[in-house]
Design an enzyme around this catalytic site. Structure first.
Site, short mmCIF file in Angstrom:
data_model
loop_
_atom_site.label_atom_id
_atom_site.label_comp_id
_atom_site.label_asym_id
_atom_site.label_seq_id
_atom_site.Cartn_x
_atom_site.Cartn_y
_atom_site.Cartn_z
N ARG A 46 -15.92 -4.64 16.11
CA ARG A 46 -16.16 -4.98 14.70
C ARG A 46 -17.06 -3.92 14.06
NH1 ARG A 46 -20.32 -7.81 13.51
NH2 ARG A 46 -20.15 -9.40 15.11
N TYR A 98 -3.30 -5.45 -10.71
CA TYR A 98 -2.49 -6.05 -9.65
C TYR A 98 -2.81 -7.56 -9.56
CZ TYR A 98 -1.07 -7.19 -4.90
OH TYR A 98 -0.52 -7.79 -3.80
N ASP A 170 -8.66 1.90 -8.28
CA ASP A 170 -7.63 1.49 -7.33
C ASP A 170 -6.49 2.49 -7.48
OD1 ASP A 170 -5.39 0.39 -6.07
OD2 ASP A 170 -6.07 -1.66 -6.41
N LYS A 195 0.78 0.26 1.19
CA LYS A 195 1.80 0.86 0.35
C LYS A 195 2.08 2.31 0.79
CE LYS A 195 1.14 -3.10 -1.67
NZ LYS A 195 0.16 -3.29 -2.74
#
Ligand SMILES: *Cc1c(COP(=O)(O)O)cnc(C)c1O
Length: 400
Positions: A46, A98, A170, A195
């Site tokens: 982590r 988005y 973004d 993406k």
């Protein structure tokens, strides 16, 4: 090194005695310590994992960042971004966001006492008017999804900084190959690496890249403290996808341009939104801050039912919510990726219900255009039998 070289010539595995040319998947949760009192380079995945570290080093390199952080999804990356704020702070966000980001900002973030104001940031003067003493962050997408509206990153960065706020961008639709907002004055860059960065539609991942060292330290603290860092196998897959980023996007955007030009000539098609068309209102601005139009475009047919039939009769475009992958896809944003935005808000933002979004992959351009021509004929033919001559023109054009 030039960008395409950087994608491939990275140190795939620092410190590995066997010098592998592909980064190994360090599928381990913990690392044995030197002794009870001494940590090695890694102790717990982590907090840090060698596969993720190689990925994060490369992401920082290609984004021009001081550091980059890989998260389990684009929304996990955006969530980490919002953790930089505290009760009473305000975000000013562009109003063409988005759908998932809108849901995070409007329905989850208010629970921690952070408010969000939505402003049309395609005009930077709107930011200058809206920014106030509580504004800590200005968050923008450009080109926006799905309408491909363009925001002036240099001017927004100046206005945000004058108001004492950070600018985060973004940049999912562009990837660092086509647009590097940190070089234009932004403080933070976000990607849904699901993406274009990954490109193969087989990973969900997100990125936050930053310039400032103190912000980088804070983001590392958040990534480790909340535990949404990207897993080793997914980091490996993303590393693999990134190697072909420029090759894929060169092909995808060249085909997207052909398709946008084809659609612009079709009688059954209304407005075509694509920053690579000279007629696009943001084309010039986009060209001043990005090196290509990208692989996503959208268009209107004038009627939701026609759009639905069109999308459903495409054979080479799968109906999926995502974009940026090697396989082409089609969607109705208002019914799919942006359905989490309430209908009245979509209407206020001039998001047409009949909008069709295409994500162009690496298939042969002629095959894709032929598929579109046939689907357009079918969709138009069913709603108005008299348009057979338009249909015949479409097919004649493809044949020529
Ligand atoms: C997909 C997307 C996101 C969310 O990313 P996930 O990886 O799906 O969590 C955020 N911003 C934009 C612009 C996107 O397209």
């Amino acid at each position: 090194m030039k960008f395409s070289t950087k994608l491939v010539r990275i140190d795939q595995c620092p410190e590995d005695p066997f010098r592998p040319v592909a980064t190994p998947i360090y599928q381990t949760a913990t690392f044995e310590q030197e002794s009870a009192l001494e940590f090695g380079r890694y102790d717990y995945s982590r907090s840090g994992n060698p596969t993720r570290s190689v990925l994060e080093t490369q992401l920082a390199d290609i984004e021009g960042a001081t550091r980059a952080f890989a998260f389990a999804s684009g929304l996990a990356a955006l969530t980490a971004l919002t953790r930089l704020l505290k009760v009473g702070d305000e975000i000013i966000a562009c109003d063409d966001l988005y759908g998932g980001t809108y849901r995070l900002f409007s329905r989850i973030l208010p629970r921690s006492g952070v408010t969000v104001k939505y402003v049309d940031l395609t005009d930077p003067a709107n930011l200058e008017r809206a920014i106030g003493p509580r504004t800590r962050l200005v968050h923008v997408e450009t080109p926006t999804n799905p309408l491909l509206r363009v925001c002036d990153l240099r001017r927004l960065a100046r206005a945000a900084h004058e108001g004492g706020a950070w600018l985060s961008v973004d940049s999912t639709a562009m990837s660092p190959y086509l647009q590097r907002p940190l070089e234009l004055g932004a403080d933070l860059v976000i990607h849904s690496a699901t993406k274009a960065l990954c490109g193969h539609s087989d990973v969900t991942a997100g990125v936050v890249a930053v310039r400032d060292k103190a912000l980088a330290d804070e983001l590392y603290f958040i990534q480790n403290g909340e535990g949404a860092g990207l897993a080793p196998l997914d980091s490996f897959l993303l590393l693999r996808g990134i190697k072909t980023l420029s090759l894929r996007l060169d092909r995808q955007q060249a085909t997207a341009k052909k398709i946008a030009e084809f659609l612009s000539r079709q009688p059954g098609v209304g407005r075509v939104h694509f920053p690579g068309l000279a007629s696009h209102p943001g084309a010039e601005l986009h060209a001043s801050q990005a090196s290509g139009p990208g692989s996503v475009l959208s268009f209107e047919t004038g009627d939701l039912e026609t759009s639905r039939r069109l999308v459903e009769s495409l054979k080479l475009f799968s109906i999926t919510v995502s974009f940026g992958g090697v396989g082409s896809s089609a969607s109705l944003p208002c019914r799919m990726s942006h359905a989490s935005i309430p209908a009245e808000v979509r209407e206020a933002r001039r998001l047409p219900e009949d909008l069709v979004r295409l994500s162009v992959g690496i298939e042969d351009a002629d095959d894709l255009i032929e598929d579109l021509a046939r689907a357009l004929n079918g969709a138009a033919g069913e709603s108005a039998p008299g348009t057979a001559s338009a249909a015949a023109r479409n097919l004649a054009e493809v044949a020529s």
